[in-house]
Write a protein that holds these residues in place. Structure first.
Motif, PDB file in Angstrom:
ATOM      1  N   ASN A   1      -3.529   3.611  -1.145  1.00  0.00           N
ATOM      2  CA  ASN A   1      -3.522   3.069  -2.508  1.00  0.00           C
ATOM      3  C   ASN A   1      -3.101   1.619  -2.378  1.00  0.00           C
ATOM      4  O   ASN A   1      -1.964   1.330  -2.002  1.00  0.00           O
ATOM      5  CB  ASN A   1      -2.510   3.826  -3.365  1.00  0.00           C
ATOM      6  N   GLN A   2      -4.053   0.717  -2.628  1.00  0.00           N
ATOM      7  CA  GLN A   2      -3.765  -0.711  -2.477  1.00  0.00           C
ATOM      8  C   GLN A   2      -3.313  -1.277  -3.821  1.00  0.00           C
ATOM      9  O   GLN A   2      -4.025  -1.140  -4.830  1.00  0.00           O
ATOM     10  CB  GLN A   2      -5.042  -1.441  -2.017  1.00  0.00           C
TER      11      GLN A   2
ATOM     12  N   TRP B   1       0.569   5.243   1.136  1.00  0.00           N
ATOM     13  CA  TRP B   1      -0.298   6.069   1.986  1.00  0.00           C
ATOM     14  C   TRP B   1      -0.026   7.551   1.739  1.00  0.00           C
ATOM     15  O   TRP B   1       1.112   8.005   1.887  1.00  0.00           O
ATOM     16  CB  TRP B   1      -0.030   5.785   3.467  1.00  0.00           C
TER      17      TRP B   1
ATOM     18  N   THR C   1      -5.107   8.605   2.537  1.00  0.00           N
ATOM     19  CA  THR C   1      -5.667   7.765   1.473  1.00  0.00           C
ATOM     20  C   THR C   1      -4.735   6.580   1.314  1.00  0.00           C
ATOM     21  O   THR C   1      -3.517   6.758   1.243  1.00  0.00           O
ATOM     22  CB  THR C   1      -5.736   8.557   0.148  1.00  0.00           C
TER      23      THR C   1
ATOM     24  N   GLN D   1       0.846  -1.204   0.000  1.00  0.00           N
ATOM     25  CA  GLN D   1       0.000   0.000   0.000  1.00  0.00           C
ATOM     26  C   GLN D   1       0.878   1.249   0.000  1.00  0.00           C
ATOM     27  O   GLN D   1       1.924   1.270   0.641  1.00  0.00           O
ATOM     28  CB  GLN D   1      -0.868   0.047   1.275  1.00  0.00           C
TER      29      GLN D   1
ATOM     30  N   HIS E   1      -4.946  -1.608  -8.846  1.00  0.00           N
ATOM     31  CA  HIS E   1      -4.815  -0.500  -7.898  1.00  0.00           C
ATOM     32  C   HIS E   1      -6.187   0.025  -7.525  1.00  0.00           C
ATOM     33  O   HIS E   1      -7.023   0.249  -8.400  1.00  0.00           O
ATOM     34  CB  HIS E   1      -3.973   0.624  -8.544  1.00  0.00           C
ATOM     35  N   LYS E   2      -6.435   0.149  -6.219  1.00  0.00           N
ATOM     36  CA  LYS E   2      -7.691   0.745  -5.745  1.00  0.00           C
ATOM     37  C   LYS E   2      -7.369   1.634  -4.566  1.00  0.00           C
ATOM     38  O   LYS E   2      -6.383   1.390  -3.866  1.00  0.00           O
ATOM     39  CB  LYS E   2      -8.659  -0.353  -5.272  1.00  0.00           C
ATOM     40  N   LYS E   3      -8.220   2.683  -4.336  1.00  0.00           N
ATOM     41  CA  LYS E   3      -7.916   3.528  -3.175  1.00  0.00           C
ATOM     42  C   LYS E   3      -9.142   3.868  -2.342  1.00  0.00           C
ATOM     43  O   LYS E   3     -10.268   3.880  -2.851  1.00  0.00           O
ATOM     44  CB  LYS E   3      -7.187   4.793  -3.613  1.00  0.00           C
ATOM     45  N   THR E   4      -8.867   4.114  -1.075  1.00  0.00           N
ATOM     46  CA  THR E   4      -9.924   4.518  -0.151  1.00  0.00           C
ATOM     47  C   THR E   4      -9.285   5.319   0.987  1.00  0.00           C
ATOM     48  O   THR E   4      -8.059   5.428   1.064  1.00  0.00           O
ATOM     49  CB  THR E   4     -10.710   3.301   0.385  1.00  0.00           C
ATOM     50  N   GLU E   5     -10.151   5.865   1.876  1.00  0.00           N
ATOM     51  CA  GLU E   5      -9.634   6.783   2.898  1.00  0.00           C
ATOM     52  C   GLU E   5      -9.813   6.227   4.301  1.00  0.00           C
ATOM     53  O   GLU E   5     -10.791   5.529   4.581  1.00  0.00           O
ATOM     54  CB  GLU E   5     -10.446   8.081   2.786  1.00  0.00           C
TER      55      GLU E   5
END
Ligand code: SAM
Length: 257
Positions: free
Chosen positions: A197-198, A185, A195, A183, A212-216
């Motif tokens: 970023n995986q 960050w 956030t 990840q 790639h996917k992202k979340t908070e």
């Protein structure tokens, strides 16, 4: 919390197991460790007839692990695709779990009945970015607990992480070098949110593919959680740290007053 959370986990549902070196082993191991913590908080040493709601079950890692110990498990999550996969996995693991889709900020209306234990594992609560949402979730969990019922939450050790504000996790290399997970960050709000970023990189038929996917997340400190639990009528708040439990995150338990 924003919509990115639902999208993130819905899109990840099919591949969520790839984040673990061996998801089957994680189910057994997490079940074993969490069962020990739960048993240390119960007055009678049994799992029979103890009702447990996992309110952020994802694809079922802890719900399946604990169902194997004999708890009477119900499991919900905000991500319909994760719940769908968890349902299939429970069948494959031969355990009976009642599943549903629910936001833990509205359990009161979304889930029927009440439980001896309500839990949320692996950093789901820090998806709530405001105190308002955090209190709403704890109030809703409180309404779903029987009198003197037990709350159990596991979250990342933000007390330590905010000191360093790491910009990435160490890449984990699995499948003899054919799968790499990490990840990145991006910190914001003066270190209060970030956030993630995986990344999942895989060599498939000789070609490397990157997802790639992202979340908070909110970097929720132990004092933030303690305060929110006290305000929402929980008592007997206890932190069980990795040095004592062997789990990879701090675990907090509390009781409905
Ligand atoms: C890191 S995953 C952990 C899933 C599972 N406990 C595990 O360890 O495999 C966090 C989970 O929290 C769920 N979640 C996030 N916000 C939620 C909310 N408001 N209500 C219910 N579930 C939520 C996500 O959909 C996701 O499945």
């Amino acid at each position: 919390m924003n919509d990115s959370v639902l999208k993130f986990y819905d899109e990840l549902a099919k591949e969520y197991h790839l984040l673990f070196v061996d998801w089957n082993h994680a189910i057994s191991w997490q079940g074993e460790v969490l069962n020990k913590v739960i048993q240390s908080k119960l007055t009678v040493s049994t799992t029979n007839n103890i009702s447990l709601l996992d309110c952020s079950c994802g694809i079922g890692t802890q719900a399946i692990g604990l169902a194997k110990y004999g708890y009477n498990v119900s499991a919900t999550d905000i991500s319909p695709r994760s719940v769908k996969r968890a349902e299939k996995e429970a069948v494959a693991f031969g355990v009976k779990i009642d599943f549903g889709v629910a936001d833990f900020r509205s359990l009161d209306k979304d889930v029927s009945g009440s439980f001896d234990i309500v839990m949320s594992a692996d950093n789901a609560i820090p998806h709530l970015l405001t105190d308002g949402d955090l209190y709403k979730a704890f109030q809703n969990i409180n309404t779903k607990l029987n009198q003197n019922g037990l709350l159990l939450i596991t979250i990342r050790d933000y007390d330590s992480l905010v000191k360093e504000k790491p910009s990435a996790t160490q890449p984990r290399v699995f499948d003899e070098g054919k799968r790499i997970v990490f990840q990145v960050w991006d910190w914001a709000g003066g270190g209060k949110t970030y956030t993630i970023n995986q990344f999942i990189m895989q060599e498939i038929n000789g070609e490397w593919k990157t997802k790639h996917k992202k979340t908070e997340y909110r970097a929720l400190l132990r004092e933030d959680i303690n305060k929110a639990l006290s305000i929402t009528s929980f008592s007997d708040i206890e932190w069980h740290l990795p040095t004592n439990t062997g789990y990879y995150q701090p675990i907090v338990t509390a009781r409905k007053l």
